[in-house]
Motif scaffolding. Sequence first.
Motif, PDB file in Angstrom:
ATOM      1  N   LEU A 411       0.801  -1.216  -0.051  1.00  0.00           N
ATOM      2  CA  LEU A 411      -0.047  -0.002   0.103  1.00  0.00           C
ATOM      3  C   LEU A 411       0.736   1.184   0.000  1.00  0.00           C
ATOM      4  N   PRO A 412       0.502   2.232  -0.839  1.00  0.00           N
ATOM      5  CA  PRO A 412       1.064   3.477  -0.762  1.00  0.00           C
ATOM      6  C   PRO A 412       0.364   4.473   0.215  1.00  0.00           C
ATOM      7  N   GLU A 413       1.120   5.613   0.310  1.00  0.00           N
ATOM      8  CA  GLU A 413       0.438   6.604   1.014  1.00  0.00           C
ATOM      9  C   GLU A 413      -0.885   7.018   0.230  1.00  0.00           C
ATOM     10  N   ALA A 414      -2.038   7.145   0.816  1.00  0.00           N
ATOM     11  CA  ALA A 414      -3.326   7.973   0.275  1.00  0.00           C
ATOM     12  C   ALA A 414      -2.975   9.373   0.254  1.00  0.00           C
ATOM     13  N   ILE A 415      -2.914   9.863  -1.073  1.00  0.00           N
ATOM     14  CA  ILE A 415      -2.891  11.427  -1.131  1.00  0.00           C
ATOM     15  C   ILE A 415      -3.678  12.245  -1.267  1.00  0.00           C
ATOM     16  N   ASP A 416      -4.833  11.798  -1.975  1.00  0.00           N
ATOM     17  CA  ASP A 416      -6.116  12.520  -2.572  1.00  0.00           C
ATOM     18  C   ASP A 416      -7.209  12.579  -1.546  1.00  0.00           C
ATOM     19  N   ILE A 417      -6.835  12.697  -0.070  1.00  0.00           N
ATOM     20  CA  ILE A 417      -7.826  12.382   0.574  1.00  0.00           C
ATOM     21  C   ILE A 417      -8.680  14.018   0.591  1.00  0.00           C
ATOM     22  N   PRO A 418     -10.012  14.043   0.549  1.00  0.00           N
ATOM     23  CA  PRO A 418     -10.518  15.472   0.464  1.00  0.00           C
ATOM     24  C   PRO A 418     -10.265  16.007   1.766  1.00  0.00           C
ATOM     25  N   ASP A 419     -10.207  17.218   1.561  1.00  0.00           N
ATOM     26  CA  ASP A 419     -10.009  18.305   2.817  1.00  0.00           C
ATOM     27  C   ASP A 419     -11.003  18.142   3.825  1.00  0.00           C
ATOM     28  N   ASP A 420     -12.306  17.897   3.574  1.00  0.00           N
ATOM     29  CA  ASP A 420     -13.450  17.755   4.668  1.00  0.00           C
ATOM     30  C   ASP A 420     -13.301  16.280   5.170  1.00  0.00           C
ATOM     31  N   ALA A 421     -12.760  15.551   4.678  1.00  0.00           N
ATOM     32  CA  ALA A 421     -12.588  14.198   5.270  1.00  0.00           C
ATOM     33  C   ALA A 421     -11.376  13.979   6.295  1.00  0.00           C
ATOM     34  N   ARG A 422     -10.520  14.770   6.380  1.00  0.00           N
ATOM     35  CA  ARG A 422      -9.131  14.664   7.015  1.00  0.00           C
ATOM     36  C   ARG A 422      -9.528  14.803   8.441  1.00  0.00           C
ATOM     37  N   GLN A 423      -8.901  13.869   9.316  1.00  0.00           N
ATOM     38  CA  GLN A 423      -9.375  14.047  10.838  1.00  0.00           C
ATOM     39  C   GLN A 423      -7.939  14.144  11.771  1.00  0.00           C
ATOM     40  N   ASP A 424      -6.803  14.374  11.313  1.00  0.00           N
ATOM     41  CA  ASP A 424      -5.569  14.293  12.031  1.00  0.00           C
ATOM     42  C   ASP A 424      -5.372  15.576  12.744  1.00  0.00           C
ATOM     43  N   PRO A 425      -5.236  16.022  14.019  1.00  0.00           N
ATOM     44  CA  PRO A 425      -5.208  17.223  14.789  1.00  0.00           C
ATOM     45  C   PRO A 425      -4.048  17.971  14.167  1.00  0.00           C
ATOM     46  N   THR A 426      -3.209  17.438  13.623  1.00  0.00           N
ATOM     47  CA  THR A 426      -2.164  18.316  12.967  1.00  0.00           C
ATOM     48  C   THR A 426      -2.629  19.296  11.748  1.00  0.00           C
ATOM     49  N   TRP A 427      -3.645  18.654  11.014  1.00  0.00           N
ATOM     50  CA  TRP A 427      -4.180  19.252   9.906  1.00  0.00           C
ATOM     51  C   TRP A 427      -5.034  20.573  10.315  1.00  0.00           C
ATOM     52  N   PHE A 428      -5.766  20.439  11.583  1.00  0.00           N
ATOM     53  CA  PHE A 428      -6.465  21.325  12.052  1.00  0.00           C
ATOM     54  C   PHE A 428      -5.635  22.569  12.903  1.00  0.00           C
ATOM     55  N   ARG A 429      -4.730  21.942  13.647  1.00  0.00           N
ATOM     56  CA  ARG A 429      -3.854  22.994  14.514  1.00  0.00           C
ATOM     57  C   ARG A 429      -2.908  23.800  13.929  1.00  0.00           C
ATOM     58  N   THR A 430      -2.688  23.302  12.467  1.00  0.00           N
ATOM     59  CA  THR A 430      -1.964  24.260  11.711  1.00  0.00           C
ATOM     60  C   THR A 430      -2.441  24.867  10.462  1.00  0.00           C
ATOM     61  N   ASN A 431      -3.941  24.918  10.796  1.00  0.00           N
ATOM     62  CA  ASN A 431      -4.716  25.973   9.571  1.00  0.00           C
ATOM     63  C   ASN A 431      -4.662  25.107   8.259  1.00  0.00           C
ATOM     64  N   HIS A 432      -4.349  23.966   8.243  1.00  0.00           N
ATOM     65  CA  HIS A 432      -4.506  23.161   6.916  1.00  0.00           C
ATOM     66  C   HIS A 432      -3.291  23.144   6.304  1.00  0.00           C
ATOM     67  N   GLU A 433      -2.031  23.622   6.857  1.00  0.00           N
ATOM     68  CA  GLU A 433      -0.695  23.767   6.539  1.00  0.00           C
ATOM     69  C   GLU A 433      -0.007  22.464   6.261  1.00  0.00           C
ATOM     70  N   LYS A 434      -0.300  21.717   7.240  1.00  0.00           N
ATOM     71  CA  LYS A 434       0.430  20.173   7.320  1.00  0.00           C
ATOM     72  C   LYS A 434      -0.860  19.251   7.221  1.00  0.00           C
ATOM     73  N   TYR A 435      -0.564  18.386   6.412  1.00  0.00           N
ATOM     74  CA  TYR A 435      -1.587  17.286   6.099  1.00  0.00           C
ATOM     75  C   TYR A 435      -1.751  16.417   7.164  1.00  0.00           C
ATOM     76  N   GLY A 436      -0.626  15.902   7.870  1.00  0.00           N
ATOM     77  CA  GLY A 436      -0.794  15.191   8.831  1.00  0.00           C
ATOM     78  C   GLY A 436      -0.692  13.500   8.608  1.00  0.00           C
ATOM     79  N   ARG A 437      -1.106  12.768   9.351  1.00  0.00           N
ATOM     80  CA  ARG A 437      -0.901  11.359   9.047  1.00  0.00           C
ATOM     81  C   ARG A 437      -1.986  10.449   8.661  1.00  0.00           C
ATOM     82  N   ASP A 438      -3.207  11.335   8.098  1.00  0.00           N
ATOM     83  CA  ASP A 438      -4.267  10.310   7.493  1.00  0.00           C
ATOM     84  C   ASP A 438      -3.982   9.426   6.515  1.00  0.00           C
ATOM     85  N   GLY A 439      -3.018   9.913   5.704  1.00  0.00           N
ATOM     86  CA  GLY A 439      -2.660   9.187   4.532  1.00  0.00           C
ATOM     87  C   GLY A 439      -2.182   7.844   4.619  1.00  0.00           C
TER      88      GLY A 439
END
Length: 564
Positions: A411-439
């Motif tokens: 399995l590769p990293e999942a890249i194209d996760i829609p923004d509104d589906a992401r759940q990692d706290p990193t995504w929210f605490r960096t104002n969507h600048e860092k994608y985090g670990r959902d992939g």
Amino acid sequence: MTSTPDAASPVPAADALTPAPGSEWWRTAVIYQIYPRSFADSDGDGLGDLPGITSRLGALADLGVDAIWLSPFMVSPQKDAGYDVADYCDVDPLFGTLADFDAMLERAHGLDIRVIVDLVPNHSSDQHVWFQEALRSAPGSRERARYIFRDGRGENGELPPNNWESVFGGPMWDRVTEPDGTPGQWYLHIFDSSQPDFDWTNPEVREEFRRILRFWLDRGVDGFRVDVAHGLIKKDGLPDYTPADDADSMGGEEQDVPYWGQPGVHDVYRDWHLVLEEYPGHRALCAEAWLPTPDKTALWVRPDEMHQAFNFPYAMTEWDAAALRTVITDSLRAFPAVGAPATWVLSNHDVIRHASRLALTAPSPQGEGIGPDSVAQPIPELGLRRARAATTVMLALPGSAYLYQGEELGLPEAIDIPDDARQDPTWFRTNHEKYGRDGCRVPIPWEAGAPAYGFNQTGLAWLPQPATWADYARDVQEGDARSTLELYKHLLAERRAHELATAPLAWLDEYPDDVLAFQVGTITVIANAGPAPVELPTGRILVASEPFEGRELPADTAVWLTTD
């Protein structure tokens, strides 16, 4: 403060009799990490669960692993996918019940698979009863002393106690409102604000975790993977600290960081070591300790401390023969020097999957993740080829190894996760600048033609699965000699048959600089990390990471050779 056990009889650990010293199972084991919410979903709600794990354990026995490690399944509000624990001695209803855990443990032991559970001692959830009591109590109270509360700086305490920045982005401090409604003290959280750090200088905290260890040991678990094992103790005085721009957020750099790797943390694990020794058989402690070198990591696995530590310097090494030789050499010197095995790993739930990470168009942004707009993008075919070769090298190395669910499928990293589906706290605490670990956490595929690719029967998934997941499904790969799944099965079977985990390693120097070559036991391992084919020595090819003709080893390919 936590739930009492149910009436189910505890399941004995897999090795009820104590083996001879030096033959402990964890010294040679291949341990498979299960991320419960993404492994198998029995009730169709889109989240994996314990009965789902139980139903799929036969596939792991067929793969050939020795143990499983379960990421958190304890009671949690799930602000950080279970790493924010509200009750350490019960199962979150999302994943089932304690009876479901016992059934899973019994099934695993029946298949000769040991079970390691994740333990999160650095911090709790802000919903934990202790933290709720702390919020209702006064500064200086016993309840607040279980966590790291401090008065703020500034004329009215309006500034945080120091300048530390959270791993997930933003300040490492949040201010509370006191019971009378006034602005009050600040509490420390290395990670999300919903994850307050315990104060491990407090004897009450230490006694509570002894109780938690015994709760799960009494149920029959074979050990613990310890989350953020290097973060429990903070430097006296909590001095200001500003990391370098390129510093690893989890502490994998040489600089002294006041909240990572402090000397006092070793006393905690010496104490835990004694708790595990109260039980028959060999129970294991494995440290998640992000440290810059194998020598520093080895401090966590001295004879009276932990038993294993993830070899993150190895995991983060690029596909480069010289760099790999250096970190392998250092590891096989540092860990045995303190009586511990080297413990190898390439992927887990916190890093970009190595089928993508080993072939990025820019340096790997560890801790940030990658998404559709990242500078670093994977080259899929090259990444999988290098991943297969890297695994072929890793599973030949002496010691223990960890696999992350789905890597055996390539399995590769999942890249194209829609923004509104992401759940990692990193995504929210960096104002969507860092994608985090959902992939790296997307539910894995079992059957190509089934709903959610066999993850469940409803088609729901807590993170969306890529359309290409059907190509990686286990049923598609089963029995296909060219598949990544069959490569892993072959490697694990031959690793065991040739006892590579306990064999000595010797480097072979007659190859170009971009070739990694060594003898381990009776097996010769050659990995070509360069662009040009390499002539192979005499010997039968036992395993090859890629099919090829003739005696020239292609680029980004590894083989095991034998003369028997």
